[in-house]
Design a protein around this motif. Sequence first.
Motif, mmCIF file in Angstrom:
data_model
loop_
_atom_site.group_PDB
_atom_site.id
_atom_site.type_symbol
_atom_site.label_atom_id
_atom_site.label_comp_id
_atom_site.label_asym_id
_atom_site.label_seq_id
_atom_site.Cartn_x
_atom_site.Cartn_y
_atom_site.Cartn_z
ATOM 1 N N CYS A 106 1.095 -1.080 -0.469
ATOM 2 C CA CYS A 106 -0.039 -0.122 0.016
ATOM 3 C C CYS A 106 1.215 1.163 -0.272
ATOM 4 O O CYS A 106 0.350 2.185 -0.727
ATOM 5 C CB CYS A 106 -0.841 -0.360 1.272
ATOM 6 S SG CYS A 106 -2.367 -0.986 1.394
ATOM 7 N N ALA A 107 1.871 1.238 0.482
ATOM 8 C CA ALA A 107 2.629 2.380 0.629
ATOM 9 C C ALA A 107 3.548 2.993 -0.417
ATOM 10 O O ALA A 107 4.090 4.158 -0.944
ATOM 11 C CB ALA A 107 3.744 2.512 1.654
ATOM 12 N N LEU A 108 2.974 1.374 -1.660
ATOM 13 C CA LEU A 108 3.586 2.434 -2.926
ATOM 14 C C LEU A 108 3.009 3.193 -3.498
ATOM 15 O O LEU A 108 2.947 4.382 -4.182
ATOM 16 C CB LEU A 108 4.010 1.122 -4.070
ATOM 17 C CG LEU A 108 5.352 0.422 -2.866
ATOM 18 C CD1 LEU A 108 5.060 -1.412 -4.528
ATOM 19 C CD2 LEU A 108 6.459 0.411 -3.635
ATOM 20 N N TRP A 109 1.466 3.756 -3.278
ATOM 21 C CA TRP A 109 0.751 4.225 -3.772
ATOM 22 C C TRP A 109 1.025 5.787 -3.051
ATOM 23 O O TRP A 109 0.221 7.201 -3.288
ATOM 24 C CB TRP A 109 -0.700 3.667 -3.100
ATOM 25 C CG TRP A 109 -1.218 2.786 -4.275
ATOM 26 C CD1 TRP A 109 -1.761 3.523 -5.941
ATOM 27 C CD2 TRP A 109 -0.850 1.556 -4.671
ATOM 28 N NE1 TRP A 109 -2.112 2.122 -6.730
ATOM 29 C CE2 TRP A 109 -1.695 0.932 -5.865
ATOM 30 C CE3 TRP A 109 -0.537 0.976 -4.463
ATOM 31 C CZ2 TRP A 109 -1.074 -0.132 -6.499
ATOM 32 C CZ3 TRP A 109 0.224 -0.407 -4.545
ATOM 33 C CH2 TRP A 109 -0.498 -0.761 -5.647
ATOM 34 N N PHE A 110 1.652 5.593 -2.174
ATOM 35 C CA PHE A 110 2.008 6.864 -1.282
ATOM 36 C C PHE A 110 3.379 7.056 -1.248
ATOM 37 O O PHE A 110 3.906 8.409 -0.143
ATOM 38 C CB PHE A 110 0.847 6.702 0.617
ATOM 39 C CG PHE A 110 0.006 6.252 0.161
ATOM 40 C CD1 PHE A 110 -1.723 7.537 0.657
ATOM 41 C CD2 PHE A 110 -0.675 5.241 0.072
ATOM 42 C CE1 PHE A 110 -2.780 7.413 0.847
ATOM 43 C CE2 PHE A 110 -2.246 4.675 0.348
ATOM 44 C CZ PHE A 110 -3.562 6.319 0.392
ATOM 45 N N TRP A 111 3.769 7.171 -1.724
ATOM 46 C CA TRP A 111 5.214 7.271 -1.457
ATOM 47 C C TRP A 111 6.045 8.721 -2.137
ATOM 48 O O TRP A 111 5.058 9.429 -2.511
ATOM 49 C CB TRP A 111 5.936 6.712 -2.888
ATOM 50 C CG TRP A 111 7.448 5.617 -2.071
ATOM 51 C CD1 TRP A 111 8.424 6.780 -3.030
ATOM 52 C CD2 TRP A 111 7.856 4.884 -1.165
ATOM 53 N NE1 TRP A 111 9.621 6.118 -1.905
ATOM 54 C CE2 TRP A 111 9.501 4.914 -1.029
ATOM 55 C CE3 TRP A 111 7.291 3.678 -1.021
ATOM 56 C CZ2 TRP A 111 10.191 4.040 -0.845
ATOM 57 C CZ3 TRP A 111 7.719 3.167 -0.169
ATOM 58 C CH2 TRP A 111 9.294 2.859 -0.190
ATOM 59 N N PRO A 112 6.541 9.368 -0.844
ATOM 60 C CA PRO A 112 6.438 10.374 -1.509
ATOM 61 C C PRO A 112 7.600 11.218 -2.740
ATOM 62 O O PRO A 112 8.737 9.982 -2.518
ATOM 63 C CB PRO A 112 7.366 10.633 -0.523
ATOM 64 C CG PRO A 112 8.179 9.799 0.574
ATOM 65 C CD PRO A 112 7.130 8.740 0.047
ATOM 66 N N ILE A 113 7.500 12.184 -3.023
ATOM 67 C CA ILE A 113 7.942 11.990 -4.546
ATOM 68 C C ILE A 113 9.593 12.728 -3.824
ATOM 69 O O ILE A 113 10.413 12.077 -4.805
ATOM 70 C CB ILE A 113 7.942 13.729 -4.693
ATOM 71 C CG1 ILE A 113 6.187 13.177 -5.496
ATOM 72 C CG2 ILE A 113 8.919 13.985 -6.098
ATOM 73 C CD1 ILE A 113 5.584 14.549 -5.610
#
Length: 235
Positions: A106-113
């Motif tokens: 799930c974290a892959l969709w919220f990864w900081p730029i």
Amino acid sequence: LEPDKIKAMKKWKKKFTEPYSDDDIVTLLRLSAVIDDLWEAQVNLRKEVEAKTQDKLSVYGYEDDINDSHTTIRQKDQILSELYKSEHMRNAGPYARLKFAMDYWCALWFWPIDKANLLPNRSEFLFDMSMILEGTTDSVVVNGKEKWQMSLFPSEMQQLELEILETYGTDTVVDIPRLRKESPRLDLAYRIAEQNHFMHWELEFADLFAERGGFDLVLGNPPWRTIEWKLNDVI
């Protein structure tokens, strides 16, 4: 604002979603089998924890016939945090392993730029999943001591630990705090999950999904207040 990093993330996504190779499929099949075993263990663990923490409650003329666990609030909290969620434990149980693996996805969709350089390629992601789910071969540790080093007469809490650990008997060690310490990528994924509070229904209610396939009905608590525009709030 960050055209180069956005370009890098788009390039990463394209590579990450490429068709699987034969080696990828072999790895995925192995990890899928491990996940199935851990999920079955999670079902048993939930039942075991419930049995160890349930209280007999008879109210309003209703006589409860369940077996009382006779555990204190402190013991219940310890069972939930350490033995179920594996918080601060050297060897993570099925719940903690599966949750970290699902959180990582799930974290892959919220990864900081600004952390685009830490995004895992396909091989790195599968390797990380292997470390999270399978770990390394070692003895099962309870409170920092191997089973065979425990006292001849274990305390009541140690006995509870052994009984619960035996529900998912495994000869592997997954040390999540150590994985986070040694891998900035996994540490970031963990922090993203903590910030966004991902909810995995099939994991949190594994026993219910195993026995009934899910919920018949879910009752929510909607916001009863109507949405109104208040100018003073935005001035």
